[in-house]
Motif scaffolding. Structure first.
Motif, PDB file in Angstrom:
ATOM      1  N   THR A   3      36.007  58.872  39.418  1.00 33.22           N
ATOM      2  CA  THR A   3      35.243  58.460  38.101  1.00 33.22           C
ATOM      3  C   THR A   3      35.184  56.904  38.056  1.00 33.22           C
ATOM      4  O   THR A   3      36.228  56.561  38.356  1.00 33.22           O
ATOM      5  CB  THR A   3      35.505  59.226  37.085  1.00 33.22           C
ATOM      6  N   VAL A   4      34.053  56.486  37.886  1.00 31.01           N
ATOM      7  CA  VAL A   4      34.026  54.920  37.984  1.00 31.01           C
ATOM      8  C   VAL A   4      33.843  54.465  36.506  1.00 31.01           C
ATOM      9  O   VAL A   4      33.220  54.740  35.786  1.00 31.01           O
ATOM     10  CB  VAL A   4      33.010  54.347  38.669  1.00 31.01           C
ATOM     11  N   ASN A   5      34.821  53.328  36.072  1.00 31.53           N
ATOM     12  CA  ASN A   5      34.716  52.503  35.072  1.00 31.53           C
ATOM     13  C   ASN A   5      34.397  51.010  35.347  1.00 31.53           C
ATOM     14  O   ASN A   5      34.965  50.472  36.472  1.00 31.53           O
ATOM     15  CB  ASN A   5      35.972  52.484  34.183  1.00 31.53           C
ATOM     16  N   ARG A   6      33.563  50.382  34.590  1.00 32.03           N
ATOM     17  CA  ARG A   6      33.192  49.027  34.709  1.00 32.03           C
ATOM     18  C   ARG A   6      33.708  47.988  33.781  1.00 32.03           C
ATOM     19  O   ARG A   6      33.756  48.378  32.708  1.00 32.03           O
ATOM     20  CB  ARG A   6      31.582  48.679  34.837  1.00 32.03           C
ATOM     21  N   ALA A   7      34.193  46.472  34.324  1.00 36.96           N
ATOM     22  CA  ALA A   7      34.755  45.763  33.571  1.00 36.96           C
ATOM     23  C   ALA A   7      34.166  44.534  34.061  1.00 36.96           C
ATOM     24  O   ALA A   7      34.457  44.132  35.333  1.00 36.96           O
ATOM     25  CB  ALA A   7      36.194  45.904  33.438  1.00 36.96           C
ATOM     26  N   ASP A   8      33.375  43.623  33.279  1.00 40.64           N
ATOM     27  CA  ASP A   8      32.682  42.493  33.590  1.00 40.64           C
ATOM     28  C   ASP A   8      33.644  41.429  33.341  1.00 40.64           C
ATOM     29  O   ASP A   8      34.387  41.105  32.020  1.00 40.64           O
ATOM     30  CB  ASP A   8      31.424  42.407  33.008  1.00 40.64           C
ATOM     31  N   ILE A   9      33.758  40.471  34.496  1.00 43.24           N
ATOM     32  CA  ILE A   9      34.782  39.170  34.295  1.00 43.24           C
ATOM     33  C   ILE A   9      33.880  37.975  34.625  1.00 43.24           C
ATOM     34  O   ILE A   9      33.231  38.288  35.579  1.00 43.24           O
ATOM     35  CB  ILE A   9      36.225  39.413  34.813  1.00 43.24           C
ATOM     36  N   ASN A  10      34.321  36.921  34.407  1.00 43.55           N
ATOM     37  CA  ASN A  10      34.032  35.627  34.966  1.00 43.55           C
ATOM     38  C   ASN A  10      34.836  35.264  36.409  1.00 43.55           C
ATOM     39  O   ASN A  10      35.866  35.657  36.262  1.00 43.55           O
ATOM     40  CB  ASN A  10      34.069  34.460  33.880  1.00 43.55           C
ATOM     41  N   ASP A  11      33.906  35.146  37.208  1.00 38.23           N
ATOM     42  CA  ASP A  11      34.492  34.559  38.660  1.00 38.23           C
ATOM     43  C   ASP A  11      33.639  33.691  39.160  1.00 38.23           C
ATOM     44  O   ASP A  11      32.370  34.017  38.987  1.00 38.23           O
ATOM     45  CB  ASP A  11      34.704  35.839  39.398  1.00 38.23           C
ATOM     46  N   ASP A  12      34.038  32.394  39.553  1.00 38.63           N
ATOM     47  CA  ASP A  12      33.079  31.409  40.087  1.00 38.63           C
ATOM     48  C   ASP A  12      33.257  31.611  41.766  1.00 38.63           C
ATOM     49  O   ASP A  12      32.714  30.833  42.599  1.00 38.63           O
ATOM     50  CB  ASP A  12      33.648  30.076  39.640  1.00 38.63           C
ATOM     51  N   THR A  13      33.842  32.751  42.177  1.00 31.57           N
ATOM     52  CA  THR A  13      34.017  32.976  43.840  1.00 31.57           C
ATOM     53  C   THR A  13      33.104  34.051  44.118  1.00 31.57           C
ATOM     54  O   THR A  13      32.939  33.990  45.464  1.00 31.57           O
ATOM     55  CB  THR A  13      35.604  33.403  44.253  1.00 31.57           C
ATOM     56  N   VAL A  14      32.840  35.090  43.185  1.00 29.61           N
ATOM     57  CA  VAL A  14      31.727  36.253  43.582  1.00 29.61           C
ATOM     58  C   VAL A  14      30.636  36.045  42.882  1.00 29.61           C
ATOM     59  O   VAL A  14      30.909  35.810  41.773  1.00 29.61           O
ATOM     60  CB  VAL A  14      32.754  37.604  43.315  1.00 29.61           C
ATOM     61  N   ALA A  15      29.561  36.441  43.540  1.00 31.33           N
ATOM     62  CA  ALA A  15      28.415  36.108  42.814  1.00 31.33           C
ATOM     63  C   ALA A  15      28.234  37.207  41.697  1.00 31.33           C
ATOM     64  O   ALA A  15      28.971  38.531  41.929  1.00 31.33           O
ATOM     65  CB  ALA A  15      27.248  36.627  43.893  1.00 31.33           C
ATOM     66  N   ALA A  16      27.498  36.864  40.741  1.00 31.93           N
ATOM     67  CA  ALA A  16      27.261  37.861  39.849  1.00 31.93           C
ATOM     68  C   ALA A  16      26.788  39.158  40.144  1.00 31.93           C
ATOM     69  O   ALA A  16      25.791  39.277  40.649  1.00 31.93           O
ATOM     70  CB  ALA A  16      26.473  37.221  38.603  1.00 31.93           C
TER      71      ALA A  16
END
Length: 651
Positions: A535-548
């Motif tokens: 089962t997959v859960n999503r969490a959005d975070i800021n990161d300037d090394t990986v594309a949005a």
């Protein structure tokens, strides 16, 4: 002339080891001596075959078979065979056996001295006799000549069975006739031994029953002036209850004697162990020694010599191996024994020839008594139904099948019982009753799901089922690791008792390896993980090394084992962090934290709160105007990257 002086064996050194000292018994085949074992310095019983039979290979084989048969018995209830051999000397060839020397007397002497015995004494003697037969039958042997002459009562209270010279393996064809000679003593032979020469363990039981009858009554159940008349009564007449001759004998002993001496072998106890069990079961119904019947009930309270009944009265001055005597009392080791004249070899041969002729006549007469026009029932046990029917039809006999029954020995559909037994002589057209086996008894496999392995094994064992030593393992998310998921065959299946059942045991939930999905788009990563049952859960975070929109990291990390069905968190980049216009940045981890509300706190206290939240405090304002936080940027409640600076305005 003294027979012991003129006996050529006395004083002779056999095989450089055994010196015969004194003759103590003469039997039909051999003479027994007290001898000295010069090698081990001990007294032994030496049994020497009569010269008249030493050149008869059949008798020689039988003589040696006694040693082989008795040596196989591991019981103190049988006379031990110590050695066997032969010796050539100036007086001819000698064949001998060496046995333990039993000091005491034979049961024949005991009955002769005391008359009939009390029930307690009879039981005390017959029990070890049955123990000896149990050992013999368990070893695959039958004795074939149980009689009082072959039962020894030792001075030490031991009862032993002697003379296994007639013993043969149970599975070997055993006939009471050898070259026309009826083997065994007529009064103790079972009907089948007289009528057709066959013998098995039940024949020994018959003889033991006759011995028990004789101890209780002081006489044989049948009487006759000739061996042939005794044989006729054995075949055509039942043994009466001992209490018919001696009132007062307990009914339990009557029952045991009648069962043991039944003319139909199938109605007797199957072997020594079975009769021994019956004897021990009825022991509880017998009176105590002090409560046994007195003279009014047919038993003496004192013997003619003034002694009381019981084994303690056995004469302790005798020494004997218990072999059948040839006239007169058995000699002992006392210094004043009776002298007897020497019998010549010719006289022994003449007696043997007369005995042979008489016994051949007995056998022929018994065969004639069975009448003409009979057929022998063929052996059926172990055959399938069709073969049994065909065999009986070819023999001119009819068949009736009784209700089938379960059997631990015979497989389903095989003959487990027949009546009459094989070798019985019946009229043509007679009916033979046959019982087929249903195989082993059927049981249902119990439901042992969710139980521990130990509990499941115990329940299956109570159901008379075996458990395979190594269970099968299988992942299962619903059953705790180490507990049973199911059985093979499944619960409720009907099986024969003793069938092996396999336990399928849970190893817990199944695991999968967490794949590497970093930098994949969220949709690509989710599709791959869901295909693995996660089962997959999503969490959005800021990161300037990986594309949005792409995965920055996962929890658990790639390469770890994850239970199937578990939840996996994907941290998805939403681009560089929003500094809120303050240029406060972050530590670049992408981990978002909530900004705590520190307005109204002193600056130092506010800084500590921010530090605990993973943020940095920065003062804005002059302490001269006050040290209380008036405002903050980013504002309380906003999410920022861990390590971001929060500006606190004080005043």
């Amino acid at each position: 002339m003294d027979a012991t002086v003129t006996d050529p064996v006395i004083g002779r050194l056999l095989d450089g080891r055994y010196t015969a000292q004194e003759r103590i018994a003469v039997g039909g085949m051999a003479t027994v001596y007290v001898a000295h074992d010069n090698r081990l310095d001990r007294l032994v019983a030496l049994k020497v075959m009569h010269p008249a039979f030493a050149h008869d290979q059949d008798f020689v084989r039988r003589f040696h078979r006694e040693a082989t048969a008795a040596a196989r018995l591991n019981t103190p209830r049988a006379v031990s065979i110590l050695d066997q051999g032969s010796d050539n000397g100036p007086h001819g060839h000698v064949i001998y056996l060496v046995m333990e020397l039993v000091r005491g007397q034979t049961l024949r002497q005991h009955i002769g001295n005391r008359g009939r015995l009390t029930p307690a004494e009879a039981v005390e003697i017959i029990e070890p006799v049955l123990e000896a037969l149990t050992a013999a039958h368990d070893a695959g042997l039958i004795h074939r000549d149980i009689k009082p002459e072959n039962i020894l009562l030792g001075n030490d209270g031991q009862v032993k069975v002697a003379d296994f010279g007639l013993a043969r393996p149970v599975n070997q064809a055993t006939y009471a006739m050898t070259q026309g000679v009826v083997m065994g003593t007529v009064g103790y032979l079972a009907p089948e031994q007289v009528s057709d020469g066959s013998a098995d363990t039940r024949s020994d039981i018959y003889a033991a029953g006759v011995v028990l009858y004789e101890m209780l009554t002081g006489q044989l159940p049948h009487s006759g002036s000739t061996p042939m008349s005794l044989a006729y009564q054995s075949v055509h007449g039942d043994v009466p209850a001992p209490s018919a001759a001696v009132p007062g004998i307990p009914a339990a002993l009557d029952t045991l004697v009648l069962r043991a001496t039944a003319r139909d072998p199938n109605r007797r106890p199957a072997d020594g162990a079975a009769m021994l069990d019956e004897l021990r079961e009825l022991a509880a119904y017998l009176p105590e020694p002090g409560q046994e019947p007195g003279p009014s009930d047919g038993y003496p309270d004192r013997y003619p010599d003034g002694t009381h009944p019981g084994l303690a009265a056995v004469d302790g001055s005798r020494a004997t191996t218990g072999y059948e005597r040839g006239g007169g009392d058995l000699h002992g080791l006392a210094p004043h024994y009776r002298r007897r004249s020497r019998w010549s070899v010719g006289r022994l041969v003449a007696i043997a020839v007369v005995t042979l002729i008489a016994l051949v006549a007995v056998f022929a007469g018994a065969r004639a008594l069975s009448g003409p026009g009979t057929v022998r029932v063929p052996p059926l046990v172990g055959l399938d139904r069709a073969t049994a029917e065909r065999t009986l039809t070819e023999a001119g006999l009819a068949v009736v099948f009784d209700d089938a029954a379960t059997s631990d020995t015979f497989t389903e559909g095989r003959v487990m019982e027949q009546n009459p037994a094989s070798t019985a002589e019946v009229k043509p057209g007679s009916t033979v009753r046959v019982r087929l086996s249903l195989g082993k008894a059927k049981v249902h496999v119990p439901d042992v799901a969710t139980l521990s392995v130990t509990e499941a094994q115990s329940r299956l064992t109570r159901q008379q089922l075996n458990v395979t030593p190594t269970p099968r393992q299988e992942a299962n998310a619903a059953i705790a690791a180490g507990n049973v998921i199911r059985t093979d065959p499944a619960a409720g299946t009907e099986l024969a008792q003793g069938t092996a059942v396999t336990l399928i045991v849970s190893t817990g939930p199944a695991t999968v390896t967490m794949p590497y999905v970093i930098q994949l788009t969220f949709e690509q990563a989710r599709s791959q993980l869901q295909a693995l049952g996660l089962t997959v859960n999503r969490a959005d975070i800021n990161d300037d090394t990986v594309a949005a929109g792409s995965v920055v990291r996962t929890s658990p990390d790639p390469g770890q084992q994850v239970n199937r069905g578990s939840t996996v968190t994907l941290f998805v980049s939403k681009g560089p962090p929003d500094t809120g216009g303050g240029g406060n940045g972050g530590d670049g981890s992408g981990q978002l934290v909530d900004v705590p509300d520190v307005v109204g706190l002193k600056y130092q206290a506010a800084a500590r709160v921010l530090q605990h939240a993973g943020l940095k405090a920065e003062r804005d304002g002059i302490a001269f105007f006050g040290d209380t936080v008036k405002s903050m940027n980013p504002p309380a409640g906003s999410q920022v990257q861990q390590g971001t600076k929060v500006t606190l305005t004080v005043g």
